[in-house]
Motif scaffolding. Sequence first.
Motif, PDB file in Angstrom:
ATOM      1  N   ILE A 208      95.338 -14.776  -3.332  1.00 37.23           N
ATOM      2  CA  ILE A 208      93.876 -14.699  -3.273  1.00 37.23           C
ATOM      3  C   ILE A 208      93.355 -14.469  -4.685  1.00 37.23           C
ATOM      4  O   ILE A 208      93.734 -13.505  -5.350  1.00 37.23           O
ATOM      5  N   THR A 209      92.528 -15.386  -5.147  1.00 36.28           N
ATOM      6  CA  THR A 209      92.098 -15.355  -6.549  1.00 36.28           C
ATOM      7  C   THR A 209      90.588 -15.212  -6.688  1.00 36.28           C
ATOM      8  O   THR A 209      90.048 -15.364  -7.768  1.00 36.28           O
ATOM      9  N   HIS A 210      89.916 -14.945  -5.587  1.00 41.46           N
ATOM     10  CA  HIS A 210      88.451 -14.849  -5.659  1.00 41.46           C
ATOM     11  C   HIS A 210      87.962 -13.535  -5.052  1.00 41.46           C
ATOM     12  O   HIS A 210      86.988 -13.507  -4.312  1.00 41.46           O
ATOM     13  N   LEU A 211      88.667 -12.458  -5.371  1.00 38.43           N
ATOM     14  CA  LEU A 211      88.170 -11.150  -4.942  1.00 38.43           C
ATOM     15  C   LEU A 211      86.809 -10.909  -5.590  1.00 38.43           C
ATOM     16  O   LEU A 211      86.587 -11.271  -6.735  1.00 38.43           O
ATOM     17  N   GLN A 212      85.932 -10.274  -4.820  1.00 34.92           N
ATOM     18  CA  GLN A 212      84.613  -9.934  -5.367  1.00 34.92           C
ATOM     19  C   GLN A 212      84.669  -8.518  -5.931  1.00 34.92           C
ATOM     20  O   GLN A 212      85.403  -7.680  -5.413  1.00 34.92           O
ATOM     21  N   PRO A 213      83.875  -8.249  -6.951  1.00 37.23           N
ATOM     22  CA  PRO A 213      83.819  -6.864  -7.428  1.00 37.23           C
ATOM     23  C   PRO A 213      83.323  -5.944  -6.310  1.00 37.23           C
ATOM     24  O   PRO A 213      82.412  -6.309  -5.566  1.00 37.23           O
ATOM     25  N   TYR A 214      83.969  -4.819  -6.182  1.00 38.57           N
ATOM     26  CA  TYR A 214      83.513  -3.806  -5.229  1.00 38.57           C
ATOM     27  C   TYR A 214      83.170  -2.564  -6.037  1.00 38.57           C
ATOM     28  O   TYR A 214      84.028  -2.017  -6.730  1.00 38.57           O
ATOM     29  N   ALA A 262      93.567   1.466  -0.470  1.00 36.21           N
ATOM     30  CA  ALA A 262      93.055   0.524  -1.463  1.00 36.21           C
ATOM     31  C   ALA A 262      91.921  -0.255  -0.811  1.00 36.21           C
ATOM     32  O   ALA A 262      92.016  -0.636   0.356  1.00 36.21           O
ATOM     33  N   GLN A 263      90.855  -0.472  -1.554  1.00 35.31           N
ATOM     34  CA  GLN A 263      89.713  -1.212  -1.007  1.00 35.31           C
ATOM     35  C   GLN A 263      89.395  -2.414  -1.888  1.00 35.31           C
ATOM     36  O   GLN A 263      89.214  -2.283  -3.099  1.00 35.31           O
ATOM     37  N   PHE A 264      89.371  -3.576  -1.234  1.00 37.00           N
ATOM     38  CA  PHE A 264      89.057  -4.829  -1.922  1.00 37.00           C
ATOM     39  C   PHE A 264      88.019  -5.582  -1.103  1.00 37.00           C
ATOM     40  O   PHE A 264      87.866  -5.342   0.095  1.00 37.00           O
ATOM     41  N   GLN A 265      87.355  -6.521  -1.769  1.00 40.41           N
ATOM     42  CA  GLN A 265      86.320  -7.280  -1.075  1.00 40.41           C
ATOM     43  C   GLN A 265      86.467  -8.766  -1.366  1.00 40.41           C
ATOM     44  O   GLN A 265      86.702  -9.165  -2.507  1.00 40.41           O
ATOM     45  N   GLN A 266      86.362  -9.573  -0.316  1.00 41.49           N
ATOM     46  CA  GLN A 266      86.224 -11.026  -0.502  1.00 41.49           C
ATOM     47  C   GLN A 266      85.329 -11.556   0.610  1.00 41.49           C
ATOM     48  O   GLN A 266      85.311 -11.022   1.718  1.00 41.49           O
ATOM     49  N   HIS A 267      84.602 -12.616   0.320  1.00 35.95           N
ATOM     50  CA  HIS A 267      83.647 -13.207   1.281  1.00 35.95           C
ATOM     51  C   HIS A 267      82.756 -12.133   1.891  1.00 35.95           C
ATOM     52  O   HIS A 267      82.490 -12.144   3.099  1.00 35.95           O
ATOM     53  N   ASP A 268      82.353 -11.175   1.071  1.00 33.31           N
ATOM     54  CA  ASP A 268      81.474 -10.076   1.487  1.00 33.31           C
ATOM     55  C   ASP A 268      82.087  -9.174   2.556  1.00 33.31           C
ATOM     56  O   ASP A 268      81.392  -8.382   3.185  1.00 33.31           O
ATOM     57  N   GLN A 269      83.380  -9.299   2.782  1.00 34.36           N
ATOM     58  CA  GLN A 269      84.041  -8.393   3.728  1.00 34.36           C
ATOM     59  C   GLN A 269      84.840  -7.361   2.938  1.00 34.36           C
ATOM     60  O   GLN A 269      85.569  -7.712   2.002  1.00 34.36           O
TER      61      GLN A 269
END
Length: 280
Positions: A208-214, A262-269
């Motif tokens: 996954i290469t498009h994590l969003q900043p959280y 650990a908390q990550f975000q992608q596609h606003d989830q």
Amino acid sequence: MSRAFLCIILVLCTTLLTACSSNSAMQPMKSDSTMMMSMPMNTAHNHDTDNAIAHFSVQASSKSLLANQDATIKILIQNKRSQPIVSFDRLHEKLLHLIVVSKDLAYFNHIHPEYKGAGLFEITTQFPADGEYKLYADYMPTGIPEIVQAHWVTVADTSARPIVLVPDKQLFRIVDDIEVSLSFDHLMAGMDLAMTFTINDAKTKKPITHLQPYLGAIGHVVAIRADTKQFLHFHPTDNSGSGPTAKFQTNFPTKGIYKIWAQFQQHDQLYTIPFIIEVP
Ligand SMILES: [Cu+2]
């Protein structure tokens, strides 16, 4: 921010917390609507956090504090002369981070109470089951280093046997549609180490290469020792990444079993991925 500086902040936070949690912070408390709790966390100590004290209160929506019912958490930040502290610096985009965990660390919630002014933060939430919960407030009054102060809350019946934390045999988890593995360059208490999360799509196994900043970073990581007396909030070494790896430079000050979220975000989830490790 340099690594050395980061580690200093980290160790400072945990040291202050452990120093403070030896007295009132460790007392489980009954909380209901008729009794407004307000406990200074560290009045007996003589260090920087004496200049900021978080007074927690939990108000139930009904007669007593019950699981799965609204509870309003209020956190009033005052100085040692009982005057409200009104000015806070943003810490990862928020004025105050509130981490709520059950005593056995099975439950984790990372929320952001609203600042009402005059030193008061407030949020309405629910506790998922009976038991004891620890609330950690992480904040930074203007001109004072980051502070973590904690408070116990009891929800209804606490007779349930707590779950014992067992370290994961494999540091690999699937949460929803992502799979995350965790690795360390070396794992030992008191040493600077690199903690790396690698995130793949659970179905396709592709990175996954498009994590969003959280909260302004690639991800956020909280670790709490099994006895809840040590709280660590890690920040990534590189804020600009977007996956598939997220690297955190850190230091576990003491040995023991820790639960990590650990908390990550992608596609606003937002994904919250738990791991249990033993730090030798
Ligand atoms: Cu937060």
